[in-house]
Design a protein around this motif. Structure first.
Motif, PDB file in Angstrom:
ATOM      1  N   ASP A 171      31.025  23.871 -39.626  1.00  0.00           N
ATOM      2  CA  ASP A 171      31.027  25.330 -39.690  1.00  0.00           C
ATOM      3  C   ASP A 171      29.673  25.872 -40.140  1.00  0.00           C
ATOM      4  N   ILE A 172      29.044  25.185 -41.068  1.00  0.00           N
ATOM      5  CA  ILE A 172      27.725  25.623 -41.540  1.00  0.00           C
ATOM      6  C   ILE A 172      26.698  25.490 -40.423  1.00  0.00           C
ATOM      7  N   ARG A 173      26.729  24.390 -39.701  1.00  0.00           N
ATOM      8  CA  ARG A 173      25.768  24.186 -38.607  1.00  0.00           C
ATOM      9  C   ARG A 173      25.907  25.274 -37.539  1.00  0.00           C
ATOM     10  N   VAL A 174      27.141  25.677 -37.262  1.00  0.00           N
ATOM     11  CA  VAL A 174      27.378  26.700 -36.245  1.00  0.00           C
ATOM     12  C   VAL A 174      26.846  28.057 -36.684  1.00  0.00           C
ATOM     13  N   ASN A 175      26.945  28.362 -37.968  1.00  0.00           N
ATOM     14  CA  ASN A 175      26.626  29.706 -38.464  1.00  0.00           C
ATOM     15  C   ASN A 175      25.234  29.845 -39.076  1.00  0.00           C
ATOM     16  N   TYR A 176      24.550  28.745 -39.280  1.00  0.00           N
ATOM     17  CA  TYR A 176      23.269  28.814 -40.001  1.00  0.00           C
ATOM     18  C   TYR A 176      22.114  29.275 -39.112  1.00  0.00           C
ATOM     19  N   ASN A 177      21.263  30.110 -39.692  1.00  0.00           N
ATOM     20  CA  ASN A 177      19.911  30.308 -39.164  1.00  0.00           C
ATOM     21  C   ASN A 177      19.009  30.625 -40.347  1.00  0.00           C
ATOM     22  N   GLN A 178      17.730  30.391 -40.200  1.00  0.00           N
ATOM     23  CA  GLN A 178      16.811  30.426 -41.345  1.00  0.00           C
ATOM     24  C   GLN A 178      16.587  31.812 -41.925  1.00  0.00           C
ATOM     25  N   ASP A 179      17.029  32.871 -41.237  1.00  0.00           N
ATOM     26  CA  ASP A 179      16.777  34.228 -41.715  1.00  0.00           C
ATOM     27  C   ASP A 179      17.917  34.803 -42.559  1.00  0.00           C
ATOM     28  N   ILE A 180      19.062  34.143 -42.585  1.00  0.00           N
ATOM     29  CA  ILE A 180      20.206  34.703 -43.303  1.00  0.00           C
ATOM     30  C   ILE A 180      20.177  34.324 -44.774  1.00  0.00           C
ATOM     31  N   LYS A 181      20.763  35.198 -45.590  1.00  0.00           N
ATOM     32  CA  LYS A 181      20.822  34.979 -47.039  1.00  0.00           C
ATOM     33  C   LYS A 181      22.161  34.392 -47.484  1.00  0.00           C
ATOM     34  N   PHE A 182      23.163  34.487 -46.621  1.00  0.00           N
ATOM     35  CA  PHE A 182      24.476  33.918 -46.956  1.00  0.00           C
ATOM     36  C   PHE A 182      25.267  33.714 -45.672  1.00  0.00           C
ATOM     37  N   ILE A 183      26.263  32.827 -45.757  1.00  0.00           N
ATOM     38  CA  ILE A 183      27.185  32.580 -44.649  1.00  0.00           C
ATOM     39  C   ILE A 183      28.585  32.901 -45.160  1.00  0.00           C
ATOM     40  N   ASN A 193      44.162  19.663 -50.283  1.00  0.00           N
ATOM     41  CA  ASN A 193      43.540  19.564 -51.604  1.00  0.00           C
ATOM     42  C   ASN A 193      42.359  20.527 -51.706  1.00  0.00           C
ATOM     43  N   LEU A 194      41.464  20.485 -50.728  1.00  0.00           N
ATOM     44  CA  LEU A 194      40.301  21.372 -50.741  1.00  0.00           C
ATOM     45  C   LEU A 194      40.687  22.808 -50.415  1.00  0.00           C
ATOM     46  N   GLN A 195      41.669  22.989 -49.536  1.00  0.00           N
ATOM     47  CA  GLN A 195      42.126  24.335 -49.191  1.00  0.00           C
ATOM     48  C   GLN A 195      42.705  25.040 -50.403  1.00  0.00           C
ATOM     49  N   TYR A 196      43.547  24.341 -51.170  1.00  0.00           N
ATOM     50  CA  TYR A 196      44.149  24.947 -52.353  1.00  0.00           C
ATOM     51  C   TYR A 196      43.146  25.124 -53.481  1.00  0.00           C
ATOM     52  N   SER A 197      41.999  24.451 -53.386  1.00  0.00           N
ATOM     53  CA  SER A 197      40.965  24.587 -54.415  1.00  0.00           C
ATOM     54  C   SER A 197      40.073  25.786 -54.153  1.00  0.00           C
ATOM     55  N   VAL A 198      39.481  25.853 -52.962  1.00  0.00           N
ATOM     56  CA  VAL A 198      38.471  26.876 -52.697  1.00  0.00           C
ATOM     57  C   VAL A 198      38.895  27.916 -51.669  1.00  0.00           C
ATOM     58  N   GLY A 199      39.904  27.631 -50.856  1.00  0.00           N
ATOM     59  CA  GLY A 199      40.401  28.627 -49.909  1.00  0.00           C
ATOM     60  C   GLY A 199      39.324  29.096 -48.947  1.00  0.00           C
ATOM     61  N   HIS A 200      39.068  30.410 -48.941  1.00  0.00           N
ATOM     62  CA  HIS A 200      38.007  31.003 -48.124  1.00  0.00           C
ATOM     63  C   HIS A 200      36.826  31.336 -49.037  1.00  0.00           C
ATOM     64  N   PHE A 201      35.621  31.193 -48.520  1.00  0.00           N
ATOM     65  CA  PHE A 201      34.463  31.259 -49.405  1.00  0.00           C
ATOM     66  C   PHE A 201      33.207  31.679 -48.653  1.00  0.00           C
ATOM     67  N   THR A 202      32.131  31.855 -49.422  1.00  0.00           N
ATOM     68  CA  THR A 202      30.813  32.215 -48.893  1.00  0.00           C
ATOM     69  C   THR A 202      29.801  31.184 -49.359  1.00  0.00           C
ATOM     70  N   ASN A 205      22.530  31.520 -50.359  1.00  0.00           N
ATOM     71  CA  ASN A 205      21.204  30.904 -50.318  1.00  0.00           C
ATOM     72  C   ASN A 205      21.170  29.637 -49.459  1.00  0.00           C
ATOM     73  N   PRO A 206      21.672  29.693 -48.228  1.00  0.00           N
ATOM     74  CA  PRO A 206      21.631  28.501 -47.361  1.00  0.00           C
ATOM     75  C   PRO A 206      20.196  28.192 -46.954  1.00  0.00           C
ATOM     76  N   ARG A 207      19.811  26.930 -46.998  1.00  0.00           N
ATOM     77  CA  ARG A 207      18.428  26.558 -46.702  1.00  0.00           C
ATOM     78  C   ARG A 207      18.371  25.077 -46.324  1.00  0.00           C
ATOM     79  N   ILE A 208      17.325  24.729 -45.609  1.00  0.00           N
ATOM     80  CA  ILE A 208      17.092  23.335 -45.249  1.00  0.00           C
ATOM     81  C   ILE A 208      15.747  22.922 -45.828  1.00  0.00           C
ATOM     82  N   GLU A 209      15.768  21.895 -46.641  1.00  0.00           N
ATOM     83  CA  GLU A 209      14.553  21.420 -47.306  1.00  0.00           C
ATOM     84  C   GLU A 209      14.424  19.924 -47.067  1.00  0.00           C
ATOM     85  N   ASP A 210      13.350  19.530 -46.394  1.00  0.00           N
ATOM     86  CA  ASP A 210      13.091  18.110 -46.105  1.00  0.00           C
ATOM     87  C   ASP A 210      14.278  17.449 -45.405  1.00  0.00           C
TER      88      ASP A 210
END
Length: 265
Positions: A171-183, A193-202, A205-210
């Motif tokens: 999902d991150i790969r589909v939505n990411y571009n270097q100009d956005i501040k959040f997804i 387990n993960l669904q009941y923990s975090v549900g829906h989220f944002t 500061n998405p970024r790619i470094e090295d």
């Protein structure tokens, strides 16, 4: 006599009536009675017919001996539980450790939760600066004035599991571009387990470094009332409704959290 298969509908109707009248105390009592009754039935079935445990593991060729580790775990939970709500949470989420942890934090935050090697507690004094940052990046997210927060360490189990979760990476790969501040608009629906923990989220500061993606998963741990018809299973509706009214009764404490997300791009 009330037929067993009609009980969920009868209970659901009573809950709806109490909720409509804003009678949260009766809603809580109804949910507690339902839970206690089912726990008693479970215990009685184990005592009277130990082989009935095999039915819990549908589709598995389990024997009573196979089930023994789970029984031992439930006994440990009962022995060390801090109270009935902790016990019920640990019982219902015994095979969902992160979901269990997030609910326990919600039960515990009003009083004695402290920072440790896995997470850091953020006091409300930070919230104004956080809201300023969220506005600055163009997000409509906001935390309330007195809400506490939690920053999980990147070595924590929740950070490790989410960072390695294929659905989230995709999902991150589909939505990411270097100009956005959040997804925004992300969520998990393939792992309870993960669904009941975090549900829906944002992801902030998405970024790619090295060649490594980095971002901070942000969400608020809270519950909304959702009608029964929106759930496939009555028991899921019951859990969500119970948590919602415990929240309304201030037995659960809402909090926001940050979880570091890191994976090879």
């Amino acid at each position: 006599m009330v037929q067993e298969n009609n009980k969920p509908l009868i209970i659901s109707n009573r809950i709806k009536t109490y909720a409509k009248n804003d009678d949260y105390k009766e809603v809580a009592n109804e949910l507690e009675n339902f839970t206690n009754e089912n726990l008693n039935q479970f215990v009685n079935s184990v005592i009277q017919r130990p082989q009935a445990l095999e039915n819990i593991y549908n589709g598995m060729s389990a024997t009573v001996q196979n089930a023994k580790p789970q029984i031992d775990k439930l006994l440990e939970v009962a022995k060390y539980s801090k109270g009935p709500l902790y016990f019920i949470n640990n019982l219902l989420n015994y095979n969902r450790p992160e979901a269990q942890q997030f609910m326990d934090l919600s039960l515990n935050l009003p009083k004695d939760t402290c920072s440790n090697s896995e997470y850091l507690i953020i006091q409300p004094i930070f919230n104004e600066r956080l809201n300023e940052y969220l506005r600055k990046i163009g997000s409509d997210l906001k935390v309330s004035k007195n809400m506490k927060g939690i920053i999980f360490d990147k070595t924590s189990s929740i950070s490790q599991k989410l960072s390695n979760f294929e659905q989230l990476q995709k999902d991150i790969r589909v939505n990411y571009n270097q100009d956005i501040k959040f997804i925004s608009g992300l969520g998990i629906d393939t792992d309870t387990n993960l669904q009941y923990s975090v549900g829906h989220f944002t992801i902030l500061n998405p970024r790619i470094e090295d060649g490594i993606f980095n971002g901070e998963l942000f969400d608020i741990y809270d519950f909304e009332y959702i009608p029964q018809e929106d759930f496939e299973k009555f028991i899921t509706y019951l859990y969500n409704t119970g948590a919602y009214y415990l929240q309304e009764l201030h037995r659960l404490k809402n909090y926001y959290f940050f979880i570091p997300i890191e994976f090879k791009w």
